[in-house]
Design an enzyme around this catalytic site. Structure first.
Site, mmCIF file in Angstrom:
data_model
loop_
_atom_site.group_PDB
_atom_site.id
_atom_site.type_symbol
_atom_site.label_atom_id
_atom_site.label_comp_id
_atom_site.label_asym_id
_atom_site.label_seq_id
_atom_site.Cartn_x
_atom_site.Cartn_y
_atom_site.Cartn_z
ATOM 1 C CD GLU A 1 0.770 7.372 2.330
ATOM 2 O OE1 GLU A 1 1.035 6.708 3.345
ATOM 3 O OE2 GLU A 1 0.281 6.871 1.303
ATOM 4 C CE LYS B 1 5.041 -1.674 3.582
ATOM 5 N NZ LYS B 1 5.404 -0.314 3.203
ATOM 6 C CE1 TYR C 1 6.273 -1.680 -0.470
ATOM 7 C CE2 TYR C 1 7.870 -1.779 1.302
ATOM 8 C CZ TYR C 1 7.036 -1.051 0.489
ATOM 9 O OH TYR C 1 6.955 0.309 0.655
ATOM 10 C CG LEU D 1 0.666 1.640 3.828
ATOM 11 C CD1 LEU D 1 0.212 0.622 2.789
ATOM 12 C CD2 LEU D 1 2.162 1.499 4.069
HETATM 13 N N1 PMP Z 1 3.177 5.326 3.924
HETATM 14 C C1 PMP Z 1 3.979 4.829 2.973
HETATM 15 C C2 PMP Z 1 3.769 5.266 1.550
HETATM 16 C C3 PMP Z 1 5.003 3.922 3.320
HETATM 17 O O1 PMP Z 1 5.790 3.399 2.364
HETATM 18 C C4 PMP Z 1 5.193 3.578 4.680
HETATM 19 C C5 PMP Z 1 6.320 2.670 5.088
HETATM 20 N N2 PMP Z 1 6.171 1.383 4.629
HETATM 21 C C6 PMP Z 1 4.329 4.116 5.641
HETATM 22 C C7 PMP Z 1 3.329 4.990 5.226
HETATM 23 C C8 PMP Z 1 4.460 3.762 7.089
HETATM 24 O O2 PMP Z 1 3.979 2.457 7.316
HETATM 25 P P1 PMP Z 1 4.563 1.569 8.527
HETATM 26 O O3 PMP Z 1 4.344 2.349 9.768
HETATM 27 O O4 PMP Z 1 3.730 0.329 8.461
HETATM 28 O O5 PMP Z 1 5.998 1.343 8.228
#
Ligand code: PMP
Length: 285
Positions: free
Chosen positions: A182, A149, A33, A207
């Protein structure tokens, strides 16, 4: 309120939007996603999100459901039909519908595509940022391909629920070495007492957040001291500031970790400035 969803080729009322019971997303969480911020009716950093989508799909050998140009049209159309000014666009691709069998379905099985858009309250988000949020720490019990993701988010669900039950907004995962990886749905940052911004490198174990990448650009452009390295919970507790980043929360100051105030317990000036300046570094489509 969101009214229209795109499901496998059709724009349908959201209440009637359904996927097949044998969709592999439903059966196996076999899909990926993306979530994009929507601002003034436009997508924020669409290209970067689509690049990450293509990478996630490639790692799992799921075909792109349609060319990227067509996908872009669908995303914008869902935002437009739902009249979203500020909010998010959600896109999910699964390996498609097939008789339940763990191994890949027959070649030629069409991937499923769902796109939705949801309005959010910008004033509420800014009010939250003005207060700052609390986080808890939580053991990182995820698989080692969190760079993909994937829609398989059970560990994230449990960590986020633990955060809620402790009156916190986010859970920061901690690996076996005591380093913060994270958040359950965001990337984690601290600012040391001597003013260095620290965040974990994104080669593996986290991620590759799009917001993270844009904030790194902003930090570099402003010549701020930066170290991409793992940091411990103890360092976070001793930090001058802490914050988290994600497409829907942007730069969100963290003011408490496991109940301990960070800095003076109020949003830090650097996090606040990075939040204010964020869209100057983002791309709109
Ligand atoms: N880490 C994880 C586990 C996430 O689910 C997200 C949000 N999708 C992020 C980091 C932040 O990513 P982004 O800045 O692309 O939303």
């Amino acid at each position: 309120m969101s009214r229209i969803a795109y499901v496998n080729g059709r724009y349908v009322p959201r209440a009637a939007a359904c996927v097949h019971v044998e969709d592999r997303g439903y059966q196996f969480a076999d899909g990926v996603y993306e979530v994009c911020e929507v601002r003034d009716g436009r997508l924020v950093d669409e290209r970067r999100h689509m690049d990450r989508l293509v990478r996630s799909l490639g790692e799992l050998r799921i075909p792109l459901p349609m060319p990227l140009r067509a996908l872009s049209v669908v995303l914008h159309e869902v935002v437009r039909r739902n009249r979203i000014g500020y909010g998010l666009a959600y896109l999910q691709v699964t390996r498609g519908v097939a008789r339940r069998d763990h191994a890949f379905p027959p070649a030629g099985t069409r991937p499923s595509l769902v796109v939705t858009a949801t309005g959010l309250d910008a004033a509420k988000a800014d009010a939250m940022a003005a207060e700052g949020v609390a986080v808890i720490t939580f053991p990182d019990n995820r698989w080692d391909r969190v760079d993909i993701k994937a829609i398989a988010l059970l560990p994230n669900v449990l960590a986020k629920q633990a955060a809620r039950e402790h009156g916190a907004r986010e859970a920061w995962y901690v690996d076996r070495d005591g380093h913060v990886t994270e958040g359950a749905s965001s990337n984690a940052w601290i600012v040391t007492r001597d003013g260095k911004v620290i965040t974990r490198p994104a080669e593996f174990g986290i991620l590759r957040g799009i917001t993270r990448a844009v904030v790194l650009e902003a930090i570099r452009a402003q010549g701020l001291a930066l170290e991409e390295r793992p940091f411990t919970v103890a360092e976070a507790l001793a930090a001058r500031e802490a914050f988290l980043t994600s497409a829907t929360q942007l730069v969100m100051p963290v003011v408490r970790i496991d109940g301990h105030p960070i800095g003076d317990g109020t949003p830090g000036p650097l996090a606040t400035a990075l939040r204010r300046g964020f869209h100057g570094y983002a791309a709109f489509t």
